[in-house]
Motif scaffolding. Structure first.
Motif, PDB file in Angstrom:
ATOM      1  N   TYR A  62      -0.596   9.447  -4.766  1.00 46.88           N
ATOM      2  CA  TYR A  62      -0.692  10.730  -4.083  1.00 46.88           C
ATOM      3  C   TYR A  62       0.573  11.563  -4.199  1.00 46.88           C
TER       4      TYR A  62
ATOM      5  N   ARG B 123       0.275   4.143  -2.602  1.00 50.08           N
ATOM      6  CA  ARG B 123      -0.042   5.480  -2.075  1.00 50.08           C
ATOM      7  C   ARG B 123       0.950   6.511  -2.566  1.00 50.08           C
TER       8      ARG B 123
ATOM      9  N   TRP C 183       0.834  -1.204   0.000  1.00 49.93           N
ATOM     10  CA  TRP C 183       0.000   0.000   0.000  1.00 49.93           C
ATOM     11  C   TRP C 183       0.868   1.254   0.000  1.00 49.93           C
ATOM     12  N   ASP C 184       2.011   1.230   0.673  1.00 46.66           N
ATOM     13  CA  ASP C 184       2.907   2.381   0.647  1.00 46.66           C
ATOM     14  C   ASP C 184       3.368   2.688  -0.774  1.00 46.66           C
TER      15      ASP C 184
END
Length: 306
Positions: free
Chosen positions: A203, A199, A195-196
């Motif tokens: 983002y 993300r 997820w890092d």
């Protein structure tokens, strides 16, 4: 001795495409620079635009080409930033801002395909929009409100729908096993599976970078992934919706669709054709940078009055 040229820019979030033409209209140079926008009130976007133009200026100088006039279409361009944009385009090229014509990319794309009043344009690239410019210079724009609000059917929209889909499955099963093909293509393009990683990619980047992930969705659909194909089919529905909105607010006229999303996968075009079966529809490849280089200022006058 340098060769004088007219320079056309098609500046979008993913790339800034440019074409230089000599006095006869022959193409003498073309290429791509980094993506940028007309939102030069944002320091990052100001830097991106300046950097893209400086890159082109160096290439032209190395080839012995001197710019006399620039016509540029920019995503995110508005009247409030016009003077700054003209100055940023002019300075690296060594010409006065008065020799620069800047318009929004939608206007440029429309005038590449139609004279005012002749038809409806739907564009599906990193973002999406529909546009009709009337014979009197009036304009009707639909969509094109950016990926945080809409841009349905665009590359960025496709990518975000696909990421959302695989993570909804992850929430249910604590793995991507329910969508192995789509997850593999997306996470491979992102360059990480945590997820890092995702993300940071989403983002920490810009909409152009996100839009590139639509290619991964298309690869998954080609490999038989049903969810990827459904997302692309829905993208076609959304693009057709832009056309029907324009037709509903004016009248039935030829519809031209442009943009790289139309080339992602056949399912997009098939769905657009199905939804607009009663209309005259053309899917065309755009060369807006060349159109800008060749476009006379008088051609822009009516469109710029609105």
């Amino acid at each position: 001795m340098s060769i004088p040229v007219r320079l056309g820019f098609d500046i979008g979030g993913t790339a800034s495409r440019w074409v230089a033409c000599d006095a006869s209209g022959a193409v003498v140079a073309r290429g791509e620079a980094g993506g940028a926008s007309g939102r030069v009130f944002e320091p990052v976007e100001r830097h991106r635009l300046s950097g893209a133009v400086q890159h082109v200026a160096r290439i032209l100088a190395e080839q012995g080409l001197s710019v006399e006039r620039v016509t540029a279409g920019l995503t995110g361009f508005g009247a409030s930033t016009a003077a700054d944009v003209r100055a940023l385009l002019a300075q690296p090229l060594g010409i006065p801002p008065a020799n620069v014509v800047a318009v929004d990319d939608m206007t440029l794309a429309y005038l590449e395909q139609f004279s005012p009043g002749e038809g409806h344009l739907v564009s599906a690239g990193t973002g999406s929009y529909g546009l009709h410019i009337g014979a009197d210079g009036s304009r009707i724009r639909v969509g094109g409100r950016g990926m945080l609000i809409d841009d349905a059917g665009s590359g960025a929209w496709i990518a975000l729908r696909a990421i959302d889909h695989i993570y909804r499955g992850f929430d249910r099963h604590a793995s991507f096993d329910g969508d192995p093909v789509l997850a593999e293509e997306l996470l491979g393009a992102i360059g990480g599976s945590t997820w890092d990683d995702v993300r940071q990619y989403v983002y920490g980047g810009d909409r152009g970078r996100i839009g590139v992930l639509s290619v991964a969705v298309a690869r998954a659909a080609t490999r038989g992934d049903a969810a990827a194909a459904a997302i692309l089919r829905t993208a076609g529905t959304e693009l057709a919706r832009l056309a029907t909105a324009l037709i509903g607010r004016t009248r039935s006229l030829p519809v031209v669709l442009v943009g790289r999303v139309l080339d992602l996968h056949l399912v997009v075009r098939e769905q657009v054709g199905r939804m607009l079966a009663a209309e005259t529809v053309h899917v065309r490849r755009s060369d807006a940078a060349l159109a800008a280089a060749l476009m006379q200022t008088s051609t822009l006058d009516l469109a710029l009055r609105a």
